[in-house]
Design an enzyme around this catalytic site. Sequence first.
Site, PDB file in Angstrom:
ATOM      1  N   HIS A  22      19.707  -4.583  27.244  1.00 33.64           N
ATOM      2  CA  HIS A  22      18.814  -5.332  26.522  1.00 33.64           C
ATOM      3  C   HIS A  22      17.961  -5.850  27.534  1.00 33.64           C
ATOM      4  O   HIS A  22      16.452  -5.713  26.872  1.00 33.64           O
ATOM      5  CB  HIS A  22      19.535  -6.592  25.819  1.00 33.64           C
ATOM      6  CG  HIS A  22      18.772  -7.447  25.028  1.00 33.64           C
ATOM      7  ND1 HIS A  22      18.493  -7.240  23.649  1.00 33.64           N
ATOM      8  CD2 HIS A  22      18.137  -8.448  25.550  1.00 33.64           C
ATOM      9  CE1 HIS A  22      17.608  -8.327  23.194  1.00 33.64           C
ATOM     10  NE2 HIS A  22      17.250  -8.938  24.453  1.00 33.64           N
ATOM     11  N   GLU A  23      18.087  -6.284  28.419  1.00 35.84           N
ATOM     12  CA  GLU A  23      16.982  -7.015  29.446  1.00 35.84           C
ATOM     13  C   GLU A  23      16.241  -5.775  29.849  1.00 35.84           C
ATOM     14  O   GLU A  23      15.056  -5.918  30.282  1.00 35.84           O
ATOM     15  CB  GLU A  23      17.679  -7.754  30.385  1.00 35.84           C
ATOM     16  CG  GLU A  23      18.476  -9.070  29.682  1.00 35.84           C
ATOM     17  CD  GLU A  23      17.522  -9.876  29.061  1.00 35.84           C
ATOM     18  OE1 GLU A  23      16.421  -9.843  29.260  1.00 35.84           O
ATOM     19  OE2 GLU A  23      18.008 -10.559  28.343  1.00 35.84           O
ATOM     20  N   HIS A  26      13.291  -5.173  27.651  1.00 33.00           N
ATOM     21  CA  HIS A  26      12.162  -6.101  28.153  1.00 33.00           C
ATOM     22  C   HIS A  26      11.476  -5.858  29.401  1.00 33.00           C
ATOM     23  O   HIS A  26      10.042  -5.652  29.478  1.00 33.00           O
ATOM     24  CB  HIS A  26      12.688  -7.476  28.049  1.00 33.00           C
ATOM     25  CG  HIS A  26      13.124  -8.254  26.918  1.00 33.00           C
ATOM     26  ND1 HIS A  26      12.512  -7.997  25.765  1.00 33.00           N
ATOM     27  CD2 HIS A  26      14.345  -8.653  26.599  1.00 33.00           C
ATOM     28  CE1 HIS A  26      13.259  -8.702  24.814  1.00 33.00           C
ATOM     29  NE2 HIS A  26      14.207  -9.100  25.292  1.00 33.00           N
TER      30      HIS A  26
END
Length: 449
Positions: A22-23, A26
Amino acid sequence: MNPFFGSVFWLAVTLGVLVTFHEFGHYWVARRCGVKVLRFSIGFGNAIWKHIGRDGTEYQIAAIPLGGYVKMLDAREGEVDLALRDQEFTTQPIWKRIAIVAAGPGFNIIFTVVAFWLMFVLGRADYAPVVTAAPQSMAAEAGIQPGDRLLTVGGEPVTSWSGSIDAIANALLSRTPLAITVSDRNGAQRSLVLPLNRLPAGEDIGHYMGKLGLQLAPPPAIVDSVSPSDPASLAGLRAGDKILSVDGIAVKDSSDLGKQIGIAAAKSPQLTLEVERHGKPMPFSMTARMESPDGGAPRWVIGVTQVAPEAATQHYGPLKALIESFNLTWQRTTDTFSMVGKMLTGQASTKNMIGVIGIAQAANMSAQAGLDRFLEFLGLVSLSLAIINLLPIPILDGGHLLYYLIELIKGSPVSERTMIAGQYVGIALLFTLMGLAFYNDIHRIILPS
């Protein structure tokens, strides 16, 4: 592995993999959009490991492994050097900010598709939907007989046990009557209705499943193999023999055989089994012996393995697996939004929410069930993370996307005061949801269904 330590370990693996992915979404999109990333953190709190990369980004693993974050150069958090102004987050065009924020949930969805694809390529183990009903259960009252095969649920064809349960679970949440079609062991079809409207309101899905009482039917007690030099082999039993009785007591199915052997051998190890071979009943005498299979508790055995339930493994080539992966991802997405909608409207109980304890237990169980089930579990949790993060709650990705939507409409950013107030509201909502989920986990442990 001990269930407690197994749950902790597999929870750490699950969160580590999914939060990192997920990170990374980003981080990767921010870098592609020209935004400077100051820190990439897996976990919160004090760092237990850190490394400064060539790009100047600080990579770290923190002590609290319940999430993570990507810290970008942001004028709202301090002065920005003029030389780095073009790499600062808030000065980027709105489409870049939207892309960076949406990338985390987007990468979780990509992970889900890949996990499901790999599961189908490796083979998703499952069973045919051959069922039975617990005594005095709702399924028994509806007319389910041992050995019935589910053909349709709610008008939709089903070919596997897990597919049947998924379809039934959605109906259980609404507590509406559910039409099903079954065929008996002779192939005769019947239409039945499960009266789910009689279920009490306000309970979780596990409680409803127990009330329904629909179960995977154990197969007949048919010998799959015999161990050389064991009692059954010495007596003359062969693969394919169907065991009808033990010392005159009828054997209902494979799950009943061990029970009947134990009861009879406790009286006398000398057993007489009636077996059907080529359509003819035949008696066999043997002496059971006490063993501790796999280091478990001692029990009476005769040295046979039985035929497993009918398999319905979903195993596809790469292209077909990709199609099925997209289909399953879409199905799980609609199911999740349906559940959220039903909880918001009061149709489904908030007791269906699970927290970190429930996730840990599910992670351990799926890992013990095999790689295919663990991949499915990872895919489901990844998809849930994506959906939760897209909810329009301040401090979540969805909250930031809501701010950018307002900015697009009004032509200017949301005020700092509004954003701060939104953060407080978001924190309160998030902690309320987490507290409710944690309460549900504890309630299930103390008062299981």
